[in-house]
Design a protein around this motif. Sequence first.
Motif, PDB file in Angstrom:
ATOM      1  N   LYS A   1       0.804  -1.224   0.000  1.00 23.92           N
ATOM      2  CA  LYS A   1       0.000   0.000   0.000  1.00 23.92           C
ATOM      3  C   LYS A   1       0.834   1.270   0.000  1.00 23.92           C
ATOM      4  O   LYS A   1       0.273   2.368  -0.015  1.00 23.92           O
ATOM      5  CB  LYS A   1      -0.910   0.013   1.242  1.00 23.92           C
ATOM      6  CG  LYS A   1      -1.890  -1.133   1.325  1.00 23.92           C
ATOM      7  CD  LYS A   1      -2.980  -1.015   0.268  1.00 23.92           C
ATOM      8  CE  LYS A   1      -4.041  -2.084   0.468  1.00 23.92           C
ATOM      9  NZ  LYS A   1      -5.115  -1.993  -0.561  1.00 23.92           N
ATOM     10  N   TRP A   2       2.163   1.137   0.011  1.00 28.11           N
ATOM     11  CA  TRP A   2       2.977   2.338   0.176  1.00 28.11           C
ATOM     12  C   TRP A   2       2.813   3.300  -0.999  1.00 28.11           C
ATOM     13  O   TRP A   2       2.755   4.520  -0.803  1.00 28.11           O
ATOM     14  CB  TRP A   2       4.456   1.972   0.359  1.00 28.11           C
ATOM     15  CG  TRP A   2       5.178   1.608  -0.919  1.00 28.11           C
ATOM     16  CD1 TRP A   2       5.367   0.369  -1.429  1.00 28.11           C
ATOM     17  CD2 TRP A   2       5.796   2.515  -1.839  1.00 28.11           C
ATOM     18  NE1 TRP A   2       6.056   0.425  -2.611  1.00 28.11           N
ATOM     19  CE2 TRP A   2       6.331   1.734  -2.884  1.00 28.11           C
ATOM     20  CE3 TRP A   2       5.942   3.898  -1.888  1.00 28.11           C
ATOM     21  CZ2 TRP A   2       7.011   2.292  -3.966  1.00 28.11           C
ATOM     22  CZ3 TRP A   2       6.613   4.465  -2.966  1.00 28.11           C
ATOM     23  CH2 TRP A   2       7.141   3.672  -3.984  1.00 28.11           C
ATOM     24  N   GLN A   3       2.740   2.767  -2.224  1.00 30.20           N
ATOM     25  CA  GLN A   3       2.641   3.632  -3.398  1.00 30.20           C
ATOM     26  C   GLN A   3       1.347   4.440  -3.377  1.00 30.20           C
ATOM     27  O   GLN A   3       1.337   5.644  -3.678  1.00 30.20           O
ATOM     28  CB  GLN A   3       2.710   2.792  -4.668  1.00 30.20           C
ATOM     29  CG  GLN A   3       2.767   3.611  -5.961  1.00 30.20           C
ATOM     30  CD  GLN A   3       4.097   4.282  -6.180  1.00 30.20           C
ATOM     31  OE1 GLN A   3       5.113   3.614  -6.369  1.00 30.20           O
ATOM     32  NE2 GLN A   3       4.108   5.609  -6.149  1.00 30.20           N
ATOM     33  N   GLU A   4       0.259   3.786  -3.026  1.00 29.49           N
ATOM     34  CA  GLU A   4      -1.033   4.481  -2.956  1.00 29.49           C
ATOM     35  C   GLU A   4      -1.004   5.590  -1.913  1.00 29.49           C
ATOM     36  O   GLU A   4      -1.473   6.712  -2.167  1.00 29.49           O
ATOM     37  CB  GLU A   4      -2.126   3.461  -2.625  1.00 29.49           C
ATOM     38  CG  GLU A   4      -3.504   4.062  -2.451  1.00 29.49           C
ATOM     39  CD  GLU A   4      -4.523   3.027  -2.035  1.00 29.49           C
ATOM     40  OE1 GLU A   4      -5.638   3.426  -1.627  1.00 29.49           O
ATOM     41  OE2 GLU A   4      -4.218   1.816  -2.083  1.00 29.49           O
ATOM     42  N   LYS A   5      -0.459   5.305  -0.755  1.00 24.56           N
ATOM     43  CA  LYS A   5      -0.388   6.306   0.310  1.00 24.56           C
ATOM     44  C   LYS A   5       0.540   7.451  -0.080  1.00 24.56           C
ATOM     45  O   LYS A   5       0.260   8.619   0.178  1.00 24.56           O
ATOM     46  CB  LYS A   5       0.100   5.626   1.595  1.00 24.56           C
ATOM     47  CG  LYS A   5      -0.035   6.458   2.849  1.00 24.56           C
ATOM     48  CD  LYS A   5       0.345   5.639   4.063  1.00 24.56           C
ATOM     49  CE  LYS A   5       0.225   6.435   5.348  1.00 24.56           C
ATOM     50  NZ  LYS A   5      -1.168   6.806   5.643  1.00 24.56           N
ATOM     51  N   TRP A   6       1.666   7.100  -0.706  1.00 21.48           N
ATOM     52  CA  TRP A   6       2.632   8.103  -1.166  1.00 21.48           C
ATOM     53  C   TRP A   6       1.982   9.042  -2.171  1.00 21.48           C
ATOM     54  O   TRP A   6       2.152  10.267  -2.106  1.00 21.48           O
ATOM     55  CB  TRP A   6       3.830   7.372  -1.765  1.00 21.48           C
ATOM     56  CG  TRP A   6       4.979   8.216  -2.193  1.00 21.48           C
ATOM     57  CD1 TRP A   6       5.219   8.699  -3.449  1.00 21.48           C
ATOM     58  CD2 TRP A   6       6.085   8.676  -1.398  1.00 21.48           C
ATOM     59  NE1 TRP A   6       6.394   9.420  -3.499  1.00 21.48           N
ATOM     60  CE2 TRP A   6       6.941   9.415  -2.244  1.00 21.48           C
ATOM     61  CE3 TRP A   6       6.430   8.529  -0.066  1.00 21.48           C
ATOM     62  CZ2 TRP A   6       8.120  10.013  -1.782  1.00 21.48           C
ATOM     63  CZ3 TRP A   6       7.602   9.110   0.394  1.00 21.48           C
ATOM     64  CH2 TRP A   6       8.439   9.849  -0.464  1.00 21.48           C
TER      65      TRP A   6
ATOM     66  N   LEU B   1       3.254  13.131  -2.619  1.00 19.43           N
ATOM     67  CA  LEU B   1       4.713  13.076  -2.571  1.00 19.43           C
ATOM     68  C   LEU B   1       5.315  12.586  -3.878  1.00 19.43           C
ATOM     69  O   LEU B   1       6.501  12.805  -4.137  1.00 19.43           O
ATOM     70  CB  LEU B   1       5.149  12.163  -1.411  1.00 19.43           C
ATOM     71  CG  LEU B   1       4.741  12.660  -0.016  1.00 19.43           C
ATOM     72  CD1 LEU B   1       5.078  11.624   1.043  1.00 19.43           C
ATOM     73  CD2 LEU B   1       5.423  13.982   0.308  1.00 19.43           C
ATOM     74  N   ASP B   2       4.506  11.908  -4.714  1.00 19.58           N
ATOM     75  CA  ASP B   2       5.023  11.448  -5.999  1.00 19.58           C
ATOM     76  C   ASP B   2       5.296  12.615  -6.941  1.00 19.58           C
ATOM     77  O   ASP B   2       6.076  12.490  -7.894  1.00 19.58           O
ATOM     78  CB  ASP B   2       4.033  10.482  -6.654  1.00 19.58           C
ATOM     79  CG  ASP B   2       2.663  11.115  -6.866  1.00 19.58           C
ATOM     80  OD1 ASP B   2       2.201  11.871  -5.970  1.00 19.58           O
ATOM     81  OD2 ASP B   2       2.045  10.867  -7.923  1.00 19.58           O
ATOM     82  N   GLN B   3       4.668  13.756  -6.691  1.00 19.35           N
ATOM     83  CA  GLN B   3       4.865  14.940  -7.526  1.00 19.35           C
ATOM     84  C   GLN B   3       5.907  15.896  -6.954  1.00 19.35           C
ATOM     85  O   GLN B   3       6.168  16.955  -7.528  1.00 19.35           O
ATOM     86  CB  GLN B   3       3.528  15.689  -7.692  1.00 19.35           C
ATOM     87  CG  GLN B   3       2.412  14.845  -8.280  1.00 19.35           C
ATOM     88  CD  GLN B   3       2.731  14.389  -9.695  1.00 19.35           C
ATOM     89  OE1 GLN B   3       3.311  15.139 -10.487  1.00 19.35           O
ATOM     90  NE2 GLN B   3       2.358  13.150 -10.022  1.00 19.35           N
ATOM     91  N   ALA B   4       6.471  15.537  -5.828  1.00 23.13           N
ATOM     92  CA  ALA B   4       7.409  16.436  -5.146  1.00 23.13           C
ATOM     93  C   ALA B   4       8.800  16.306  -5.754  1.00 23.13           C
ATOM     94  O   ALA B   4       9.477  15.280  -5.570  1.00 23.13           O
ATOM     95  CB  ALA B   4       7.452  16.115  -3.659  1.00 23.13           C
ATOM     96  N   HIS B   5       9.213  17.314  -6.494  1.00 22.02           N
ATOM     97  CA  HIS B   5      10.557  17.369  -7.074  1.00 22.02           C
ATOM     98  C   HIS B   5      11.069  18.807  -6.998  1.00 22.02           C
ATOM     99  O   HIS B   5      10.310  19.759  -7.195  1.00 22.02           O
ATOM    100  CB  HIS B   5      10.541  16.895  -8.536  1.00 22.02           C
ATOM    101  CG  HIS B   5      10.380  15.416  -8.670  1.00 22.02           C
ATOM    102  ND1 HIS B   5       9.149  14.801  -8.614  1.00 22.02           N
ATOM    103  CD2 HIS B   5      11.295  14.425  -8.854  1.00 22.02           C
ATOM    104  CE1 HIS B   5       9.305  13.508  -8.752  1.00 22.02           C
ATOM    105  NE2 HIS B   5      10.580  13.245  -8.906  1.00 22.02           N
TER     106      HIS B   5
END
Length: 816
Positions: free
Chosen positions: A97-102, A107-111
């Motif tokens: 479930k880590w990817q879904e929560k991330w 946080l997946d868009q954080a760059h």
Amino acid sequence: MTAVNQLPPHQTIKPPPFARRPDLYDEIEWRPHISPPDAKVAYRFWSLPDTLLGQTMDKRERFLRPIMGDMHQLHGLARNVYDHLMEDHLLPLIPSKWQEKWNNDGLDQAHWSFDDIFNNQGFDMGDSMEDPDLVEGREIDGLKVIDLKMMLHRRNLPTEGKIKDLRQRLRDYKRSVYQKYQVLPRSRLSDWGIQRDEVSRYTITITNDGGIGPLDMYTCAILLSPYNPTYWLSRAYCHYQLAFFDLAVGDAYRAHLLCEVLVNPLLRNRQPGLYTRIWQAIEQHIIAGGHMIDPHTFHELDYMRMPNGINYFVPTMRKAIQNIISLGLAALQSWDDYKVKEKELLQRIVMPDRDTTPFKERWRVMKHGVLTRNPALSAENPNVFFYEKRSGSAPGGRKYPYDANDKDRSTNAFTDTATRNLVTENDSLPWKRCRVGVTTMPNGDQLGMFATTPIAAGEIIFVEIPSVRGHLSPKTPFHRETIATTGPISLRCDNCKADIPHADAVRYSQGHGTRREVCKCITAPSCLAFCPEADPNGPTCAENARERYHFRACGKDWDWLHDAMRLNEVTTGPAGYETTYYSHTNEQHTTILSLLLREVFDITLHRRQTDPHLMAHEVDELLVLESTQNWENQSFPFTFCANIQVPFDILMQLGVDIFSDLTFDTWVIQLIMRKLTVNATPWDHIRRKKHKIITKKDIPPAANQPGMTRAQWEKLEPSFHNLYLFPGFSLFNHACGYTHYNAFYGYDPTVPNRMLVWASRAIQQDEEIFIHYFHPMDAKVNREMLTREIGQKCCCPGNDHLPTSTLTGQRRCFTQ
């Protein structure tokens, strides 16, 4: 006299939860104190992702935030991590479930690009830029007018204006020319056909075209300010969010070590210089963030100036660290370690109910839901070795974030280099009858050994001395290797494992022997000896050792490391009336690979004298072996002691700064451990004769130990005393069945730890050479035993004839 020698009643003295640590003092050269400009950059790296973490917390409504006000600032260094952990404290993150929560937290868009980090008005990049042309101008704010004008003139830039204009002009120049930030260089592996360009040569590269995420940001902060536990804690939680639980525990443990130096007076002066660096790093962190706080509000800077200084902020960090370690161990199913760590902080300090609730609630859920039903803790499990009972389980197939995924073992360049290293340049191999090649297996392409010429039955194919040696010094009365001037002396050579003649052993014990045949390790508690000089013109075993593997480890006291793998000996009573007994065995911590791990570290540090960026998991002996892409459906044992505590202690005893030197980061250690787990080969005679799995080792009462027989002591001895790594031998694939294998293997009778492979029948040129791991007539071999032996499901030709037993465990052991 009876009262003097009175031994404690059985089980009244509980063993410590983990093996003892070494007493380190001046082994490490710490990094200089952080400069203010670097502190600003480190704070910038940390604050951007930490602010985002706080914003994700603001979106959640079901959590009661701590009371705002002046006291809220006591959470300043760990506020956002602490709040997240207080909300999601009951159960560890589900790996799937880590990817879904991330993604849900954004946080997946954080760059962040180079401009996002550095190019804000008035922000100096400080000492962090590796800028050889501007060495004297790194701290621009401290330069005088004449220096600024001179530097601007050399770059054909205007020199007019006030000092603030000159400084800004130089900053703008630096930003315009050096729009790149690169850290953590990787190994150069061109000899293996692995080409890494200017970008891939670095683990982290920041440009305006390629930004970095939260994990990289925290790593960059650590590289600049390694003694700030704030950064280690934030990266630990980031690893936890990414479901790399073993890495999260490793980071949290280092944060714990730093915090303990601050709060424990007994530790402040144990390693001179570390305490002041930790304090100063946190102090500079708070100062660097001071400009972002409302000057009319009571904040961290004010607390820092009060009597307890930065120690006001440590309690929150310690609670967050403890929660991450507990959750990580639970996620790794390392239940024995979890039971210890979950209660550790509660037993040491008094905390408000809000802080104790996560520990108490999590323990209640785990105790009734998991701990009482864990089959691995049962001594009745017939497929679990004694040393495996404590182990958790870490998945092997998921690539670590900083592991370069560019090592293709199937290329001609790779196999040619492997052949050169293992066969052509193998001094132990006078004939060259095999080569490394690629073979297709049901689970993908694998390396194997192929005949380069027709080989007759009985001919020697391959000879190899161990590249990495792990010799555990026994400690029981019947197996102890001692140095004494009288009585029996049993010594074996550390290089070749041959028996040392009794007369030479006595001579060594009396301080006689040339440097060609002994080293100062002969006087260490866990003594290390070499064969006597036999040929004045030839190399001795001691000289071979100093050339091949015995480097920084030489002369240091490693008794603590041996103790971490064997029976714990206790001596009690006054001088002249001492009584010795054995209280417990540390083998239960799964530390059997620790001596091999030490040798890998030692070899890496030695080779860095000529190859400064060499990574420990990419030394030649390990690079040729299988890695993550081959472990997709495999899990590896994990314990806090074996995978975290002992490896870091080994590194520090070897002089490595585990906080600033991220080339020995947790993921590197875990990769080495996994390669050793799959490929380590035992030498012990008893393991060649007995395949019995010992699941239980009960230490008898101290009063009964003097009357124990040799056979009884053998049952309590560590499962393995001698483990070796033979990279070439590891490449020989096995074949089950009576018609598929074509070679046997065994140890050389003249050089006891030299491995031999010989043909069992005629082998044709270019035919792959297969060996049989068990004796072909052994009727007890089944598929489960073979799975434990090779570390994964057997997919070789000929395994159809093997019976399937009722054993369920799939964890690898070192039986041969």
